[in-house]
Motif scaffolding. Structure first.
Motif, PDB file in Angstrom:
ATOM      1  N   ARG A  31      10.508  51.190 -22.328  1.00 35.67           N
ATOM      2  CA  ARG A  31      10.420  52.501 -21.705  1.00 35.67           C
ATOM      3  C   ARG A  31      10.153  52.356 -20.216  1.00 35.67           C
ATOM      4  NH1 ARG A  31       6.281  56.593 -24.469  1.00 35.67           N
ATOM      5  NH2 ARG A  31       4.844  55.026 -23.720  1.00 35.67           N
ATOM      6  N   HIS A  32      10.798  53.225 -19.479  1.00 36.67           N
ATOM      7  CA  HIS A  32      10.588  53.334 -18.043  1.00 36.67           C
ATOM      8  C   HIS A  32      10.025  54.727 -17.760  1.00 36.67           C
ATOM      9  CE1 HIS A  32      13.486  50.086 -18.416  1.00 36.67           C
ATOM     10  NE2 HIS A  32      13.027  49.638 -17.267  1.00 36.67           N
ATOM     11  N   SER A  33       9.195  54.820 -16.774  1.00 35.57           N
ATOM     12  CA  SER A  33       8.623  56.110 -16.392  1.00 35.57           C
ATOM     13  C   SER A  33       9.723  57.046 -15.913  1.00 35.57           C
ATOM     14  CB  SER A  33       7.596  55.912 -15.283  1.00 35.57           C
ATOM     15  OG  SER A  33       7.244  57.146 -14.723  1.00 35.57           O
ATOM     16  N   PRO A  34       9.787  58.265 -16.474  1.00 40.00           N
ATOM     17  CA  PRO A  34      10.799  59.207 -16.019  1.00 40.00           C
ATOM     18  C   PRO A  34      10.621  59.598 -14.555  1.00 40.00           C
ATOM     19  CG  PRO A  34       9.612  60.068 -17.935  1.00 40.00           C
ATOM     20  CD  PRO A  34       8.974  58.785 -17.547  1.00 40.00           C
ATOM     21  N   SER A  35       9.380  59.558 -14.071  1.00 37.52           N
ATOM     22  CA  SER A  35       9.133  59.997 -12.696  1.00 37.52           C
ATOM     23  C   SER A  35       9.328  58.878 -11.666  1.00 37.52           C
ATOM     24  CB  SER A  35       7.731  60.587 -12.566  1.00 37.52           C
ATOM     25  OG  SER A  35       6.775  59.635 -12.957  1.00 37.52           O
TER      26      SER A  35
END
Length: 149
Positions: free
Chosen positions: A69-73
Protein backbone atom coordinates in the motif's frame (compact mmCIF):
# COMPACT_ATOMS: atom_id res chain seq x y z
CA UNK A 1 -20.73 -20.20 -0.78
CA UNK A 2 -23.57 -21.41 1.35
CA UNK A 3 -24.54 -19.91 4.69
CA UNK A 4 -23.37 -23.13 6.37
CA UNK A 5 -19.96 -22.94 4.67
CA UNK A 6 -19.59 -19.28 5.69
CA UNK A 7 -20.38 -20.19 9.30
CA UNK A 8 -17.88 -23.05 9.24
CA UNK A 9 -15.17 -20.77 7.83
CA UNK A 10 -15.75 -18.16 10.54
CA UNK A 11 -15.70 -20.87 13.20
CA UNK A 12 -12.43 -22.33 11.87
CA UNK A 13 -10.84 -18.86 11.62
CA UNK A 14 -11.80 -18.04 15.22
CA UNK A 15 -10.48 -21.43 16.36
CA UNK A 16 -7.12 -20.78 14.68
CA UNK A 17 -6.82 -17.27 16.06
CA UNK A 18 -7.54 -18.51 19.59
CA UNK A 19 -5.00 -21.31 19.10
CA UNK A 20 -2.31 -18.88 17.97
CA UNK A 21 -3.01 -16.47 20.84
CA UNK A 22 -2.87 -19.29 23.38
CA UNK A 23 0.31 -20.78 21.91
CA UNK A 24 2.00 -17.37 21.96
CA UNK A 25 0.93 -16.76 25.57
CA UNK A 26 2.31 -20.18 26.55
CA UNK A 27 5.69 -19.28 25.04
CA UNK A 28 5.42 -21.84 22.25
CA UNK A 29 6.83 -19.45 19.65
CA UNK A 30 9.61 -17.93 21.77
CA UNK A 31 12.30 -19.42 19.52
CA UNK A 32 10.59 -18.78 16.19
CA UNK A 33 12.13 -15.71 14.51
CA UNK A 34 8.82 -14.63 12.94
CA UNK A 35 6.00 -15.91 15.14
CA UNK A 36 7.48 -14.59 18.37
CA UNK A 37 5.95 -11.22 17.46
CA UNK A 38 2.50 -12.56 16.44
CA UNK A 39 0.46 -10.92 15.00
CA UNK A 40 2.90 -8.19 13.86
CA UNK A 41 4.92 -9.14 10.81
CA UNK A 42 3.52 -12.66 10.66
CA UNK A 43 0.82 -12.29 8.02
CA UNK A 44 2.65 -14.21 5.28
CA UNK A 45 3.48 -17.31 7.27
CA UNK A 46 0.16 -17.36 9.12
CA UNK A 47 -1.77 -16.98 5.85
CA UNK A 48 0.11 -19.96 4.40
CA UNK A 49 -0.80 -21.94 7.53
CA UNK A 50 -4.45 -20.93 7.06
CA UNK A 51 -4.43 -22.00 3.40
CA UNK A 52 -3.13 -25.46 4.31
CA UNK A 53 -5.40 -25.85 7.34
CA UNK A 54 -8.57 -25.00 5.40
CA UNK A 55 -7.57 -27.19 2.46
CA UNK A 56 -6.82 -30.11 4.80
CA UNK A 57 -10.29 -29.72 6.29
CA UNK A 58 -11.95 -30.07 2.91
CA UNK A 59 -12.78 -26.38 2.56
CA UNK A 60 -11.30 -26.04 -0.92
CA UNK A 61 -8.22 -24.45 -2.37
CA UNK A 62 -7.08 -21.15 -0.85
CA UNK A 63 -4.59 -18.70 -2.25
CA UNK A 64 -2.11 -16.46 -0.49
CA UNK A 65 -2.58 -12.83 -1.53
CA UNK A 66 0.28 -10.39 -0.95
CA UNK A 67 -0.47 -6.70 -0.98
CA UNK A 68 1.32 -3.43 -0.60
CA UNK A 69 0.00 0.00 0.00
CA UNK A 70 1.02 3.53 -0.79
CA UNK A 71 -0.40 6.60 0.90
CA UNK A 72 -3.14 8.12 -1.25
CA UNK A 73 -2.06 11.61 -0.18
CA UNK A 74 1.75 11.37 -0.38
CA UNK A 75 2.31 8.35 -2.60
CA UNK A 76 4.85 7.07 -0.09
CA UNK A 77 5.10 3.35 0.52
CA UNK A 78 3.29 2.36 3.74
CA UNK A 79 3.88 -1.36 4.02
CA UNK A 80 2.90 -4.87 3.05
CA UNK A 81 0.30 -7.34 4.20
CA UNK A 82 -0.97 -10.76 3.18
CA UNK A 83 -4.10 -12.85 3.64
CA UNK A 84 -5.78 -16.08 2.53
CA UNK A 85 -8.53 -15.84 -0.07
CA UNK A 86 -10.98 -18.05 -1.88
CA UNK A 87 -13.03 -16.11 -4.40
CA UNK A 88 -14.23 -13.00 -2.55
CA UNK A 89 -13.83 -14.56 0.91
CA UNK A 90 -10.86 -13.40 2.99
CA UNK A 91 -9.42 -15.06 6.08
CA UNK A 92 -6.92 -12.81 7.84
CA UNK A 93 -5.77 -13.84 11.32
CA UNK A 94 -3.39 -10.89 11.67
CA UNK A 95 -5.67 -7.96 10.85
CA UNK A 96 -5.04 -6.39 14.26
CA UNK A 97 -1.58 -5.35 13.10
CA UNK A 98 -3.61 -2.45 11.77
CA UNK A 99 -5.69 -1.80 14.90
CA UNK A 100 -5.05 1.93 14.48
CA UNK A 101 -7.20 1.59 11.38
CA UNK A 102 -10.07 0.01 13.28
CA UNK A 103 -9.38 -3.55 12.15
CA UNK A 104 -10.62 -6.43 14.30
CA UNK A 105 -8.10 -9.04 15.52
CA UNK A 106 -9.09 -11.28 12.65
CA UNK A 107 -11.25 -11.06 9.56
CA UNK A 108 -13.30 -13.90 8.13
CA UNK A 109 -15.74 -12.73 5.50
CA UNK A 110 -16.15 -11.07 2.16
CA UNK A 111 -13.41 -8.73 1.02
CA UNK A 112 -14.17 -5.16 2.06
CA UNK A 113 -12.91 -1.71 1.07
CA UNK A 114 -9.95 -2.07 3.39
CA UNK A 115 -8.65 -5.14 1.51
CA UNK A 116 -9.40 -3.47 -1.80
CA UNK A 117 -7.19 -0.54 -0.73
CA UNK A 118 -4.13 -2.80 -1.09
CA UNK A 119 -2.34 -3.18 -4.41
CA UNK A 120 -2.28 -6.94 -4.83
CA UNK A 121 0.78 -8.78 -6.04
CA UNK A 122 0.67 -12.15 -7.73
CA UNK A 123 -1.26 -14.60 -5.56
CA UNK A 124 -0.48 -18.29 -5.35
CA UNK A 125 -1.72 -21.50 -3.77
CA UNK A 126 0.88 -22.46 -1.15
CA UNK A 127 2.39 -25.92 -1.09
CA UNK A 128 2.29 -27.93 2.11
CA UNK A 129 4.21 -26.41 4.99
CA UNK A 130 7.69 -27.88 4.75
CA UNK A 131 7.94 -31.40 6.13
CA UNK A 132 10.53 -30.48 8.71
CA UNK A 133 11.99 -27.37 10.16
CA UNK A 134 10.87 -24.52 12.33
CA UNK A 135 7.76 -23.56 10.33
CA UNK A 136 6.42 -27.13 10.29
CA UNK A 137 6.95 -27.36 14.05
CA UNK A 138 5.07 -24.07 14.52
CA UNK A 139 2.24 -25.32 12.29
CA UNK A 140 1.98 -28.48 14.42
CA UNK A 141 1.82 -26.32 17.57
CA UNK A 142 -1.03 -24.33 16.03
CA UNK A 143 -2.86 -27.59 15.20
CA UNK A 144 -2.39 -28.90 18.72
CA UNK A 145 -3.87 -25.74 20.24
CA UNK A 146 -6.65 -25.65 17.63
CA UNK A 147 -7.81 -29.10 18.73
CA UNK A 148 -8.26 -27.69 22.25
CA UNK A 149 -9.90 -24.43 21.16
Amino acid sequence: MTLNEAGQLREEAHRLRRALDEALAAGEFADHPVLVSFPSGTCGLISEFVCQYLRDRGLGSWEYVPGERHSPSTGEWQGTHGWARQGQVVIDLTADQFDGEGRPPMWAGESDDWYRSWEEGDSWVPEDVEADGMDRAAYEVMLRYARKA
